[in-house]
Design an enzyme around this catalytic site. Structure first.
Site, mmCIF file in Angstrom:
data_model
loop_
_atom_site.group_PDB
_atom_site.id
_atom_site.type_symbol
_atom_site.label_atom_id
_atom_site.label_comp_id
_atom_site.label_asym_id
_atom_site.label_seq_id
_atom_site.Cartn_x
_atom_site.Cartn_y
_atom_site.Cartn_z
ATOM 1 N N HIS A 109 0.773 -1.094 0.056
ATOM 2 C CA HIS A 109 -0.357 -0.012 -0.428
ATOM 3 C C HIS A 109 0.733 1.545 0.567
ATOM 4 O O HIS A 109 1.918 1.440 0.574
ATOM 5 C CB HIS A 109 -0.802 0.372 0.837
ATOM 6 C CG HIS A 109 -0.442 -0.077 2.825
ATOM 7 N ND1 HIS A 109 0.273 1.660 3.051
ATOM 8 C CD2 HIS A 109 -0.049 -0.708 3.038
ATOM 9 C CE1 HIS A 109 0.172 0.895 4.251
ATOM 10 N NE2 HIS A 109 0.538 -0.659 4.854
ATOM 11 N N ASP A 138 6.477 1.673 6.262
ATOM 12 C CA ASP A 138 5.441 1.178 6.108
ATOM 13 C C ASP A 138 4.429 1.710 5.648
ATOM 14 O O ASP A 138 3.886 3.065 6.124
ATOM 15 C CB ASP A 138 4.115 1.209 7.703
ATOM 16 C CG ASP A 138 2.870 0.717 7.743
ATOM 17 O OD1 ASP A 138 2.730 -0.465 6.951
ATOM 18 O OD2 ASP A 138 1.785 1.075 8.684
ATOM 19 N N GLU A 172 -5.188 1.664 2.490
ATOM 20 C CA GLU A 172 -4.648 -0.062 3.234
ATOM 21 C C GLU A 172 -4.903 0.881 4.738
ATOM 22 O O GLU A 172 -5.390 0.240 6.140
ATOM 23 C CB GLU A 172 -3.859 -0.687 3.190
ATOM 24 C CG GLU A 172 -2.787 -1.582 4.457
ATOM 25 C CD GLU A 172 -2.630 -1.593 5.729
ATOM 26 O OE1 GLU A 172 -2.901 -2.496 6.558
ATOM 27 O OE2 GLU A 172 -2.469 -0.403 6.063
ATOM 28 N N GLU A 173 -4.725 2.396 4.892
ATOM 29 C CA GLU A 173 -5.037 2.770 7.072
ATOM 30 C C GLU A 173 -5.969 2.806 6.750
ATOM 31 O O GLU A 173 -6.278 3.606 7.751
ATOM 32 C CB GLU A 173 -3.569 4.049 7.154
ATOM 33 C CG GLU A 173 -1.994 3.366 6.803
ATOM 34 C CD GLU A 173 -1.740 2.619 7.339
ATOM 35 O OE1 GLU A 173 -1.951 1.831 8.159
ATOM 36 O OE2 GLU A 173 -0.362 1.854 7.032
ATOM 37 N N GLU A 197 4.162 -6.149 3.611
ATOM 38 C CA GLU A 197 4.278 -5.363 4.992
ATOM 39 C C GLU A 197 5.764 -5.474 5.725
ATOM 40 O O GLU A 197 5.597 -6.912 5.125
ATOM 41 C CB GLU A 197 2.807 -5.926 6.044
ATOM 42 C CG GLU A 197 1.487 -4.978 4.984
ATOM 43 C CD GLU A 197 1.385 -3.886 5.617
ATOM 44 O OE1 GLU A 197 2.271 -3.587 6.709
ATOM 45 O OE2 GLU A 197 0.121 -3.190 5.446
ATOM 46 N N HIS A 382 3.102 3.653 13.196
ATOM 47 C CA HIS A 382 2.091 4.343 13.909
ATOM 48 C C HIS A 382 2.282 5.011 15.712
ATOM 49 O O HIS A 382 1.700 4.489 16.556
ATOM 50 C CB HIS A 382 0.792 2.929 14.010
ATOM 51 C CG HIS A 382 0.505 3.101 12.833
ATOM 52 N ND1 HIS A 382 -0.818 2.723 12.701
ATOM 53 C CD2 HIS A 382 1.342 2.740 11.100
ATOM 54 C CE1 HIS A 382 -0.884 2.014 11.576
ATOM 55 N NE2 HIS A 382 -0.314 2.473 10.668
#
Length: 412
Positions: A109, A138, A172-173, A197, A382
């Site tokens: 992504h 990510d 994706e997020e 990922e 994150h």
């Protein structure tokens, strides 16, 4: 999907059946600096999930990169939305035809969790074996591994495959609200799906599954009335909401089971008025899709058993991301990846299940074998900590992906 550092014992596979491809390994080592330059470029293309300008910039760059590698590229407008989650821009699907063999799909992504101008506060930089930057692990590291693995195969003139398909999605997020069906339908056209990922830094690993993610949304309608003068003429939506929370509190099954927790509540319009409206939101995590299917009617029955007869309760239960459990065929992919790594003197551990979600789950709905966590080793995603990747691992990650594609494409 974000892997944790909880690790099982490493798979014990005899690597003698896979010979080292010295030419490929040498090429992978030589490709390291080029991949670092790609990382720098991608990180400075800020692409937060709701940043239309950034999403468009990086998607057009990736479209050109795929075309330069010989792929035909189609754009799929992303107009998905669900409960505040949105998809924007265009998902990309690139297809490269070979001379015959298996069909391989690679997915990653291009969106991140970071708002625009984060790069000004957290610029790209390198410190020893680590490169830092928002979204670098990510999942821009995963994108870079895909692009440069494909370059290694092109330089080698490897064409012993039916097709190689690359899917880059923009949301994706945002739980892939506008790309999940595209992921599943594209996976159905392929024999194997490789998902990129990030993996953990120490140790590097692959996963046997991820939890599913769902939501329960409740809208309660009562009747407003003056709280002091005539409250008996109203129907208090907050009382129904509070009772609903209490009568469902025991539905959480604890560790290793389905997790169900009310996480947001709203209600009331004025201090001196009985609220006519209230809403609740619950987060649901489930280790298997079957467990979620069994849970849903139980929740519906609890909601229907309302406390106040005159309230109206609307319930919407939705899966934002299904659970992902490795099948026997997918486990064979993991075993092969472990073998490849061992053949060049490195280990991959196998992680039983993580709590995060992954687009591999949507690909797995196709019934085809799927392997996850082929991106760069990284951490800090994150979080308030700096996100970074391990540059020292680049050659072996490129070798792993390239060798795995070659073996799978030829049915080995």
């Amino acid at each position: 999907m974000k892997m944790t550092n909880h690790v099982s014992s490493a798979s014990k596979i005899d690597a003698s059946s896979i010979a080292v491809d010295q030419a490929l390994l040498t090429a992978a080592k030589a490709e390291k600096e080029a991949l670092i330059r790609t990382l720098l470029c991608l990180v400075y293309m800020e692409s937060g999930s709701t940043d239309k300008i950034g999403i468009e910039e990086i998607s057009y760059q990736l479209e050109q990169e795929l075309k330069d590698l010989g792929f035909s590229v189609t754009r799929h407008p992303n107009n998905g939305s669900n409960g505040g989650l949105v998809g924007i821009g265009d998902n990309l699907v690139g297809v490269l035809k070979g001379n015959g063999g298996k069909n391989i799909m690679l997915q990653a992504h291009l969106d991140t969790v970071y708002p625009r101008d984060t790069i000004k506060k957290s610029p790209f930089y390198i410190n020893g074996d680590f490169a830092y930057g928002p979204g670098i692990a990510d999942d821009k590291g995963g994108i870079a591994v895909i692009l440069h693995s494909l370059k290694l195969l092109k330089d080698r003139n490897f064409k012993d495959f039916g097709s190689i398909t690359v899917l880059f999605n923009t949301d994706e997020e945002q739980s892939s609200v506008g790309s999940k069906d595209l992921i599943t339908s594209t996976a159905e056209l392929n024999d194997y799906i490789l998902s990129f990922e990030p993996t953990t830094i120490n140790p590097e690993g692959l996963i046997l599954g991820t939890s599913g993610v769902g939501t329960a949304r409740v809208k309660i309608t009562g009747k407003a009335a003056h709280a002091g003068a005539e409250p008996e003429k109203g129907v208090n939506a907050l009382i129904e909401a509070a009772d609903l929370i209490l009568r469902t509190a025991d539905l959480d099954q604890g560790p290793n089971g389905l997790r169900f927790n009310w996480t947001m509540a709203e209600g009331g319009e004025a201090r001196n008025a009985l609220p006519a409206h209230a809403s609740l939101l619950a987060d649901i995590r489930f280790p298997t899709n079957e467990l979620f299917d069994a849970f849903k009617p139980v929740l519906e029955a609890r909601v229907a058993n309302q406390k106040l007869a005159d309230t109206k309760i609307e319930l919407l239960v939705d899966i934002t991301r299904p659970a992902f459990d490795v099948t026997a065929d997918s486990k064979l992919l993991i075993d092969k990846a472990v073998e490849i790594y061992k053949s060049i003197g490195h280990n991959l551990v196998v992680i039983p299940k993580t709590g995060g979600g992954t687009d591999a789950a949507f690909a797995a709905l196709s019934g085809k074998p799927v392997i996850e966590a082929l991106g760069l080793p990284g951490t800090g995603y994150h979080s308030n900590n700096e996100e970074y990747v391990n540059l020292e691992a680049i050659p072996r990650r490129l070798y792993l992906t390239s060798k795995l594609i070659m073996l799978l494409a030829q049915g080995k």
